[in-house]
Design a protein around this motif. Structure first.
Motif, PDB file in Angstrom:
ATOM      1  N   VAL A 617      14.384  85.492 -60.418  1.00  0.00           N
ATOM      2  CA  VAL A 617      14.482  85.842 -61.838  1.00  0.00           C
ATOM      3  C   VAL A 617      13.965  84.716 -62.727  1.00  0.00           C
ATOM      4  O   VAL A 617      13.175  84.945 -63.646  1.00  0.00           O
ATOM      5  CB  VAL A 617      15.936  86.214 -62.211  1.00  0.00           C
ATOM      6  CG1 VAL A 617      16.064  86.437 -63.713  1.00  0.00           C
ATOM      7  CG2 VAL A 617      16.387  87.461 -61.456  1.00  0.00           C
ATOM      8  N   SER A 618      14.403  83.479 -62.477  1.00  0.00           N
ATOM      9  CA  SER A 618      14.010  82.383 -63.368  1.00  0.00           C
ATOM     10  C   SER A 618      12.501  82.136 -63.331  1.00  0.00           C
ATOM     11  O   SER A 618      11.903  81.774 -64.352  1.00  0.00           O
ATOM     12  CB  SER A 618      14.775  81.101 -63.019  1.00  0.00           C
ATOM     13  OG  SER A 618      14.569  80.733 -61.674  1.00  0.00           O
ATOM     14  N   LEU A 619      11.868  82.367 -62.190  1.00  0.00           N
ATOM     15  CA  LEU A 619      10.411  82.238 -62.100  1.00  0.00           C
ATOM     16  C   LEU A 619       9.738  83.413 -62.807  1.00  0.00           C
ATOM     17  O   LEU A 619       8.732  83.242 -63.508  1.00  0.00           O
ATOM     18  CB  LEU A 619       9.986  82.170 -60.624  1.00  0.00           C
ATOM     19  CG  LEU A 619       8.491  81.994 -60.330  1.00  0.00           C
ATOM     20  CD1 LEU A 619       7.930  80.753 -61.018  1.00  0.00           C
ATOM     21  CD2 LEU A 619       8.255  81.934 -58.821  1.00  0.00           C
ATOM     22  N   ALA A 620      10.311  84.596 -62.648  1.00  0.00           N
ATOM     23  CA  ALA A 620       9.774  85.784 -63.318  1.00  0.00           C
ATOM     24  C   ALA A 620       9.749  85.608 -64.835  1.00  0.00           C
ATOM     25  O   ALA A 620       8.823  86.070 -65.512  1.00  0.00           O
ATOM     26  CB  ALA A 620      10.602  87.013 -62.948  1.00  0.00           C
ATOM     27  N   GLU A 621      10.745  84.915 -65.367  1.00  0.00           N
ATOM     28  CA  GLU A 621      10.814  84.691 -66.814  1.00  0.00           C
ATOM     29  C   GLU A 621       9.649  83.838 -67.309  1.00  0.00           C
ATOM     30  O   GLU A 621       9.291  83.893 -68.492  1.00  0.00           O
ATOM     31  CB  GLU A 621      12.141  84.040 -67.187  1.00  0.00           C
ATOM     32  CG  GLU A 621      13.328  84.984 -67.057  1.00  0.00           C
ATOM     33  CD  GLU A 621      14.661  84.299 -67.334  1.00  0.00           C
ATOM     34  OE1 GLU A 621      14.745  83.535 -68.312  1.00  0.00           O
ATOM     35  OE2 GLU A 621      15.614  84.513 -66.569  1.00  0.00           O
TER      36      GLU A 621
END
Length: 799
Positions: A617-621
């Motif tokens: 998730v944090s990379l997707a952001e």
């Protein structure tokens, strides 16, 4: 303590010294993160308590969302944003010489999910709280989650995901609310007062200990709960088993998400996990309801239990067990309450993904539950016989238990009052093909709820630059009412807005390029087209089609001196399931072509290939706001919905895709001129499956581009791979290309050429981007959850 930055600084410094036992000057970023997290949790504790008390006092109906996955991502940033205190905290920390982003980096992504299923559940929790709806999540507190992905020489290596290594500042352990869960043993049947009674004896007991996490709504006082269950040994150990073996087997239940089930031990563990989740959750729900109402006869009027895919489908026989064995109800009363309490979302049309459990595993592990499932099946088949007398084939196909297997999707449909798909196309396929017999029998149960994503995380938090531009242009109403984004549409052709939109996109591309360099050492052209495919790696999602196109471009650039392309950066992110060897070969193939392309001075000015490891998730952001092109190229009819397509759209990327899942509804919203569509339709794919007629060899022999790239899989073109890509080659030719990669290749190349052409018409591209953002409000999870609340759960806001 968050009223202004001075109050915050004073409270922060005092709390840090108390919590960490050291002076501020000696503190680490992790100390600072833990301090801030504790302050936020304390800050919301009053609202959390009040939300629970209000739900109890008003006796309003509540929904409990049971899911094997909750892919939350990091919570500090979103919690600060939802509470409206991010600016105060950021300014106060800056005065102390601390960067809030550095503190946020200390938080691990909660390792509680894998892909779209889990992220959808997380988005739903955000929307429930933000809409003041009484709704809570129930899941498993996995110690290790799925896995951390490392790439070694282009190959995926799985490492344990250590998300709890430093604890979890957001959770509260509630040992006093533990629930006892029973496995194995036998059932004693006796008669009391003229009725049969059932006792599960000699069972192996496991304690389910809850850890509660607050789910904070956006600018509201509602704080709902995500309850995660941890498996721990019971006080009474089984006499027939070694103590250490019992401890290991117990703790394994909540150790890993999706344990490897290629062997029988893994299958048993997965079934244990599923029953553990539902027995703990329903035990907790029933206990709370009894405390408030004294009995369970009106449970369905106050409680909705939602089964997110088939993993929690054992909620049906477990609730029946409680109503029959503990409450002493008749079968008819128990069945009425159960079916009116439980609803079910189907997430797949893939038959191999529809769970089926062998009886020889199910029956000994869950003896009483199996008896109840058997009885449900008997009664259901009897009803079918009355409705379709003599139609043995239909009854055999619809039975819950058949051919030595318990069919979980059939159980979920029969035992619930609502069955929904997650996109219009998906629901129609369920009704007309996959679940046609059930739809014909009970059409009133079936409905569609097209997925959505929380725009607060995927736009407001992930892309503050774009969010600020939108608010400056149309005001801030869209944050609470995402469908107000449609007010951007008149600005789509406005040159001032277009220039501002282009500037924001360029800022985010520069930020991602910096991250790519830090992670991979590769310099990418920030002015190139950022063409992105990030999602779970699966054959039907067709990352292979993307890679074969890259190979084709590379071949043209090498062989044709006058051929050139507008600079393109292809970005991938994906995890392959540990036992899914074909998918892992695709990852190696991506790295092999990247190695060739990125090091070739003849091509690397125009073409770069990037794989960002450990997609989460944090990379997707970081990725979504920087994307120009959103690759949604699954085989039509295979993707139930997709939610990445919505996140890209929200951030102004243009969809390059097939007419699959929610792409169909994105098309309805934005129009064909604002997407790049190609390939077979769902009807054409399904017709091939039903009637045959597809021969991949014909495409291989009649299109020299296809022949060249397919041959390169095995002819030594990739010297680092040896014979690693032979299974991919065989899947395309010997196995007749199940997902029609070669059939759609030419259309995909043509669509990509159109992408390149339109991207260079800057005003046209920016208009398309703006129109996509304007129409993305419909695909916010607030709309989806409101539909569930009104049409399935019958729950209402608590103010």
């Amino acid at each position: 303590m968050f009223s202004n930055k001075d109050e915050f600084k004073k409270a922060f410094l005092k709390r840090l010294e108390t919590l960490c036992g050291k002076r501020f000057e000696e503190s680490t970023p992790r100390d600072q993160y833990n301090t801030l997290g504790n302050m936020v949790r304390e800050y919301i504790s009053k609202n959390w308590i009040q939300t629970n008390e209000q739900n109890r006092a008003r006796k309003q109906k509540q929904v409990y969302y049971l899911s094997i996955e909750f892919l939350l991502g990091r919570l500090l940033g979103s919690n600060l944003l939802n509470l409206g205190i991010r600016d105060v905290v950021e300014e106060g920390l800056r005065d102390l010489g601390i960067c809030l982003e550095d503190i946020e980096e200390c938080e691990a992504d909660a390792g509680l999910g894998n892909g779209g299923l889990g992220r959808l559940a997380a988005c739903f929790l955000d929307s429930l709280a933000s809409l003041d709806l009484p709704g809570h999540g129930c899941g498993i507190r996995y110690k290790h989650g799925l896995f951390d992905q490392k790439i070694v020489d282009g190959y995926q290596v799985e490492l344990p995901e250590q998300w709890l290594r430093h604890g979890n500042v957001w959770e509260i352990r509630k040992e006093e609310l533990a629930v006892e869960v029973n496995f194995w043993g036998k059932v004693e049947i006796s008669q009391q007062n003229g009725r049969l009674t059932f006792r599960h004896v000699d069972s192996e007991k496991v304690m389910a200990v809850p850890y509660d996490m607050p789910i904070i709504g956006y600018h509201t006082k509602t704080v709902n709960t995500l309850r995660l269950w941890s498996a721990e040994p019971a006080k009474t150990f089984p006499v027939h088993k070694d103590v250490m073996q019992y401890k290991r087997e117990t703790e394994a239940i909540s150790e890993f998400l999706y344990p490897d089930d290629t062997h029988e031990e893994g299958k048993i563990l997965r079934l244990k996990q599923q029953y553990f989740l539902v027995a703990a959750s329903i035990g907790s729900i029933v206990r709370a309801h009894r405390r408030q109402h004294g009995h369970l006869y009106e449970l369905h009027k106050y409680v909705a239990i939602h089964v997110n895919d088939t993993h929690p489908a054992l909620a049906i026989p477990e609730l029946m067990r409680i109503l029959l064995d503990e409450e002493g109800m008749s079968w008819e009363d128990a069945w009425h309450i159960t079916t009116n309490t439980i609803s079910y979302t189907n997430h797949t049309t893939l038959s191999e993904a529809l769970e089926k459990w062998p009886i020889h595993i199910f029956q000994p592990l869950l003896p009483r539950i199996y008896m109840i499932v058997e009885e449900i099946n008997e009664r259901f088949c009897r009803d079918l016989w009355n409705y379709y007398p003599g139609d043995w084939k239909r009854i055999e196909e619809m039975a819950i238990i058949a051919h030595g297997l318990v069919k979980m999707a059939h159980l979920a449909i029969v035992g619930s009052h609502s069955v929904n798909g997650v996109a219009k196309l998906h629901t129609e396929i369920l009704k007309k093909r996959e679940m046609r017999l059930f739809y014909e029998f009970e059409p009133q149960k079936f409905n569609n709820k097209t997925n959505g994503v929380t725009h607060r995380r995927w736009l407001l938090k992930a892309n503050p630059e774009l969010s600020a531009l939108i608010t400056d242009t149309i005001g801030g109403r869209w944050i609470k009412e995402p469908q107000a984004l449609i007010e951007l549409k008149p600005y789509a052709s406005d040159s001032v807005f277009q220039q501002a939109l282009a500037k924001v996109k360029q800022q985010r591309k520069a930020k991602l390029a910096k991250l790519i360099y830090e992670k991979t050492g590769i310099v990418v052209n920030e002015s190139s087209i950022f063409d992105v495919q990030v999602k779970r790696l699966h054959a039907y999602k067709r990352q292979l089609l993307n890679v074969l196109h890259i190979m084709y471009l590379y071949n043209r650039l090498k062989e044709d001196a006058i051929f050139s392309i507008y600079p393109r950066t292809f970005i991938f992110g994906a995890k392959a399931s540990p036992g899914y060897y074909y998918a892992k070969r695709i990852i190696k193939l991506i790295h092999s072509i990247a190695e060739k392309v990125n090091k070739d001075k003849q091509t690397n000015e125009q073409l770069k290939v990037i794989f960002l490891e450990n997609y989460r998730v944090s990379l997707a952001e970081e990725i979504f706001p920087a994307a120009d092109v959103s690759e949604q190229i699954s085989t039509a009819s295979k993707e139930a919905s997709g939610t990445g397509n919505m996140k890209f759209m929200m951030n102004g990327a243009i969809t390059l895709g097939t007419l699959d899942g929610a792409n169909v509804e994105i098309l309805e919203a934005v129009g064909e001129e604002n997407m790049f569509l190609f390939g077979l339709t769902a009807d054409e794919v399904l017709s091939y499956y039903e009637n045959g007629g597809y021969r991949s060899h014909e495409y291989y022999h009649h299109d020299k581009r296809i022949k060249q790239v397919v041959d390169q899989l095995i002819n030594g073109f990739f010297p680092d791979a040896h014979d690693h890509f032979e299974p991919i080659y065989d899947s395309l030719l010997a196995q007749n290309d199940e997902y029609f990669v070669l059939r759609d290749f030419a259309a995909y190349v043509e669509a990509q050429e159109k992408v390149e052409q339109v991207y260079q018409e800057r005003e046209r591209w920016l208009k398309m981007s703006a129109i996509n953002i304007a129409h993305s409000g419909y695909f916010a999870s607030d709309r989806t959850v409101q539909e569930y609340a009104n049409e399935i759960w019958d729950i209402h806001p608590v103010k």
